[in-house]
Structures are given as structure tokens and as C-alpha cells.
Design an enzyme around this catalytic site. Sequence first.
Site, PDB file in Angstrom:
ATOM      1  N   SER A 189      41.316  45.166  52.686  1.00 32.75           N
ATOM      2  CA  SER A 189      41.755  44.152  51.715  1.00 32.75           C
ATOM      3  C   SER A 189      40.559  43.308  51.289  1.00 32.75           C
ATOM      4  O   SER A 189      39.424  43.723  51.460  1.00 32.75           O
ATOM      5  CB  SER A 189      42.870  43.287  52.326  1.00 32.75           C
ATOM      6  N   ASN A 190      40.823  42.160  50.719  1.00 38.48           N
ATOM      7  CA  ASN A 190      39.739  41.251  50.326  1.00 38.48           C
ATOM      8  C   ASN A 190      40.201  39.825  50.572  1.00 38.48           C
ATOM      9  O   ASN A 190      41.346  39.601  50.962  1.00 38.48           O
ATOM     10  CB  ASN A 190      39.357  41.494  48.864  1.00 38.48           C
ATOM     11  N   ALA A 191      39.293  38.892  50.326  1.00 41.98           N
ATOM     12  CA  ALA A 191      39.563  37.503  50.742  1.00 41.98           C
ATOM     13  C   ALA A 191      40.355  36.685  49.720  1.00 41.98           C
ATOM     14  O   ALA A 191      40.494  35.467  49.882  1.00 41.98           O
ATOM     15  CB  ALA A 191      38.237  36.817  51.037  1.00 41.98           C
ATOM     16  N   SER A 192      40.891  37.318  48.698  1.00 43.68           N
ATOM     17  CA  SER A 192      41.618  36.548  47.679  1.00 43.68           C
ATOM     18  C   SER A 192      42.785  35.762  48.295  1.00 43.68           C
ATOM     19  O   SER A 192      43.550  36.297  49.091  1.00 43.68           O
ATOM     20  CB  SER A 192      42.158  37.499  46.604  1.00 43.68           C
TER      21      SER A 192
END
Length: 206
Positions: A19-22
Amino acid sequence: MVITAGGTREYIDPVRFISNASSGKMGIALANAAKKAGHKVTLITTIPCHFERSREISFCNVETADQMFYAVKKYFNKCDCLIMAAAVSDYKPQKISKTKIKRTDKNLIIKLKPTIDILKWARKNKKRGQIIVGFALEDKNLRKNAERKLKDKNLDMIIANTPSAIGAKESTVYIKQKNQPWLSLQKADKSFIAKKIISLLCRGLL
Ligand code: CTP
């Protein structure tokens, strides 16, 4: 308006994902601003969020890029404007293990394949008058790269920002509408930026 928010999760096995840090803050702020400006909003989000129950806003919770794509496909036809504020994963594992991957002493290689580009799909399937807005997160050549995305994806507006915006309450953004000069909004609360973006878009909608 259909607005997407948050980072997608691409599962490797039943318990692990890429995933990513959004944080989803920008997408959620946009949904709020659009609702306040009198628009009916569908928020497609990977982040659970709390809004007062109302007829003006409906939610669709998703996790993966594929689920986000199916949700956008479902609501796109009836919307006047799609804002892709979500940080959609560009890749997903080629195979998802049905069982939890066990540790061994060897290196583990996970093959990834591209996800569908939702914005590109929207551009290909848009009807006359529909407005499509994208975001660009760039760590170098911010405006140049964002302008290329605006053109390549044939968007009506692009909002460019840097990795420092991820998860933050405030952000500095650069906004470009088709055939318009760049507009910069220096460090401001995401709710303020969202209000500005919605009012710029409303000029096109009304
Ligand atoms: N986006 C999308 N579908 C994807 C990936 C991204 O619709 N599979 C959208 C994002 O929601 C964003 C825009 O495309 O509005 C730009 O995303 P970004 O990750 O900055 O650009 P990419 O086109 O993926 O290019 P790159 O990651 O190489 O910079």
C-alpha cells in the site's frame, strides 16, 4: 460528483498487502467541500470516515485498485465530475497466495503486474460535458510531470503536490486546468484547498 480517497491495498496473501501512506484527507476534504457547495457526492474510499448522515453524500468502501475501479465504473455514468484524489497502486501482485506465506531462509520474490489506470478508463468512456480531475504526486519536476499527465490522460484539471502532502493536515498544491496558467496555493489546510478546487470546478459545471 464522484470522489475517490485513500491508498489502495494490494494483497499478497490473506494478511499482507502492498500500500502507500495516503491518509485520504484530501479526498475526504473534497467530498466535504463539494457537499457544502450543494453537490450530491459519492465518496469511494479506502479510509473509513464519519460524515453526518445525509442524502447529499453516499459512501462506497473499497480496498483494492480493482474494487475502486469497479466502484468508479458503477457511478461514473451518472456523474458530472470525477475527482481521482485516491493514491491508487500502480502494481498488484501477479498471484495472491490463498494461505499465509511462511517464512523460509531464502529470498522471497513477489512478481507484480500493472493495475488498471482508472483515469485513463474514465477518459475513454467519458460523455460530453463530464469533468475529469486527477492528482499528481511528484518528487521532482513537479509541474513538468504533472502537465504531462494532464495532457496524456486528457484531464480537465490536475492538482500537483509533493510527498510532503501525504498524511499531512496542510499541503502546498499547484493547480492546472486545461489551457489555463498554473495556479499555486501555498501551504494551507486541506479543507481550504478543497474548497478552492471545488469552486474552480463549479465554474465549469454551472
Ligand atoms: N490513478 C488511477 N489509476 C491508477 C493509478 C493512478 O486512476 N491505477 C490516478 C490517481 O488517482 C491520480 C492520477 O492517476 O489522480 C495520477 O496518479 P500518479 O500515481 O501520480 O500517476 P501515475 O499515472 O500512476 O504515474 P507515476 O506513478 O508513474 O508518476
